[in-house]
Motif scaffolding. Structure first.
Motif, PDB file in Angstrom:
ATOM      1  N   GLN A 152       0.824  -1.274  -0.074  1.00  0.00           N
ATOM      2  CA  GLN A 152       0.116  -0.065   0.002  1.00  0.00           C
ATOM      3  C   GLN A 152       1.080   1.095  -0.190  1.00  0.00           C
ATOM      4  N   ILE A 153       0.403   2.277  -0.640  1.00  0.00           N
ATOM      5  CA  ILE A 153       1.310   3.527  -1.158  1.00  0.00           C
ATOM      6  C   ILE A 153       0.696   4.510  -0.127  1.00  0.00           C
ATOM      7  N   GLN A 154      -0.588   4.873  -0.454  1.00  0.00           N
ATOM      8  CA  GLN A 154      -1.317   5.687   0.269  1.00  0.00           C
ATOM      9  C   GLN A 154      -1.986   5.516   1.838  1.00  0.00           C
ATOM     10  N   PRO A 155      -1.861   6.096   2.790  1.00  0.00           N
ATOM     11  CA  PRO A 155      -2.124   5.685   3.995  1.00  0.00           C
ATOM     12  C   PRO A 155      -3.645   5.485   4.360  1.00  0.00           C
ATOM     13  N   ASP A 156      -4.083   4.576   4.917  1.00  0.00           N
ATOM     14  CA  ASP A 156      -5.301   4.171   5.137  1.00  0.00           C
ATOM     15  C   ASP A 156      -6.097   5.207   6.033  1.00  0.00           C
ATOM     16  N   THR A 157      -7.368   5.620   5.706  1.00  0.00           N
ATOM     17  CA  THR A 157      -8.063   6.370   6.859  1.00  0.00           C
ATOM     18  C   THR A 157      -8.785   5.643   7.918  1.00  0.00           C
ATOM     19  N   LEU A 158      -9.342   6.175   8.812  1.00  0.00           N
ATOM     20  CA  LEU A 158      -9.847   5.525   9.746  1.00  0.00           C
ATOM     21  C   LEU A 158     -11.372   4.846   9.338  1.00  0.00           C
ATOM     22  N   ALA A 159     -11.828   5.446   8.467  1.00  0.00           N
ATOM     23  CA  ALA A 159     -12.987   4.794   7.590  1.00  0.00           C
ATOM     24  C   ALA A 159     -12.678   3.343   6.923  1.00  0.00           C
ATOM     25  N   GLU A 160     -11.449   3.509   6.123  1.00  0.00           N
ATOM     26  CA  GLU A 160     -11.220   2.488   5.507  1.00  0.00           C
ATOM     27  C   GLU A 160     -10.904   1.542   6.399  1.00  0.00           C
ATOM     28  N   ARG A 161     -10.248   1.493   7.667  1.00  0.00           N
ATOM     29  CA  ARG A 161      -9.899   0.773   8.479  1.00  0.00           C
ATOM     30  C   ARG A 161     -11.089   0.145   9.132  1.00  0.00           C
ATOM     31  N   SER A 162     -12.117   0.895   9.317  1.00  0.00           N
ATOM     32  CA  SER A 162     -13.181   0.786  10.239  1.00  0.00           C
ATOM     33  C   SER A 162     -14.028  -0.468   9.011  1.00  0.00           C
TER      34      SER A 162
END
Ligand SMILES: CC(C)(COP(=O)(O)OP(=O)(O)OC[C@H]1O[C@@H](n2cnc3c(N)ncnc32)[C@H](O)[C@@H]1OP(=O)(O)O)[C@@H](O)C(=O)NCCC(=O)NCCS
Length: 163
Positions: free
Chosen positions: A31-41
Motif C-alpha cells: 500500500q502506498i497511500q495511508p489508510d483512513t480510519l473509515a477505510e480501517r473500519s
C-alpha cells in the motif's frame, strides 16, 4: 508480557497508526497511500467470525496486531487464509510478532482452516524469518510484481498446512 485478544472497534485508531507507519516507511506493505480510519473500519467490519483480527496489548496500549483474511474470494479457497502481523516499530524483537502469529495459527486451526498463506516482499528479512520460525515454508517467488519507492519488488509466497 503482552495480552493477545480479539480486536475491538476502539482499537482501530492504534491499529491504523501502527499500519500507516509502514505504509510510509516500508515495503512490508505494498500500500502506498495511508489508510483512513473509515477505510480501517470498513476492513474491520468485513472480517467475519472466520477471519479474526487480534491485538497485542501491553500496559493498556496496543503494541501490535494480526489478522486472518480470505486468500481469494472464490468458494474453493474458503479454508485458506492469509495472515498479517504488524508490530509497533518501537516494540520490535521482543517476541510480540511471534506470539501474534502463533495465536493466529491456533485460531486458524480452531476455525477449521487448512492453510495459512503469507505473501512477503522478498526484501523483508524480518518477516521471512518470523514465518520460517513459525514453521511456514516457501512456496514460490513472483518476480517484480510490486513497485514502491522507485524499485521493482519480488513477492515470496509462504504457507503453513495446519490440518
Ligand atoms: C515482522 C515483524 C512482525 C516481527 O515482529 P517482532 O515482534 O519484531 O518479531 P519477534 O521479536 O517475534 O522476532 C521473531 C524472529 O523474527 C526474526 N526477526 C525479527 N525482526 C528481524 C529483523 N529486523 N531482522 C532479521 N530478523 C528479524 C528473528 O529471527 C526473530 O527472532 P530472534 O529475535 O530470536 O532472532 C515486525 O518486524 C514488523 O511489524 N514488521 C513490519 C510489518 C511486517 O513486515 N509484517 C509481516 C508481514 S504481514
Amino acid at each position: 508480557m503482552e495480552t493477545i485478544r480479539a480486536a475491538r472497534v476502539d482499537d482501530l485508531p492504534a491499529i491504523l497508526a501502527i499500519y500507516n507507519h509502514y505504509v510510509a516507511q516500508s515495503t512490508c506493505t505494498y500500500q502506498i497511500q495511508p489508510d483512513t480510519l473509515a477505510e480501517r473500519s470498513a476492513w474491520f467490519d468485513a472480517h467475519g467470525a472466520a477471519h479474526p483480527v487480534t491485538v497485542a496489548v501491553n500496559a493498556g496500549a496496543v503494541v501490535g496486531w494480526g489478522s486472518l483474511g480470505p486468500f481469494r474470494h472464490q468458494q474453493a479457497y474458503a479454508r485458506t487464509v492469509e495472515n498479517s502481523v504488524y508490530v509497533h516499530h518501537q516494540h520490535h524483537r521482543r517476541g510480540i510478532g511471534s506470539r501474534l502469529l502463533a495465536d493466529l495459527v491456533e485460531r486458524a486451526r480452531g476455525l477449521g482452516h487448512h492453510v495459512v498463506v503469507a505473501l512477503i516482499s522478498a526484501d523483508q528479512e524480518a518477516s521471512v524469518r518470523l514465518h520460517e520460525r513459525a514453521g511456514f515454508s516457501e512456496a514460490g517467488r513472483l518476480r517484480e510484481v510490486g513497485h514502491k519507492f522507485g524499485r521493482w519488488l519480488d513477492v515470496l509466497s509462504y504457507h503453513l498446512l495446519i490440518a
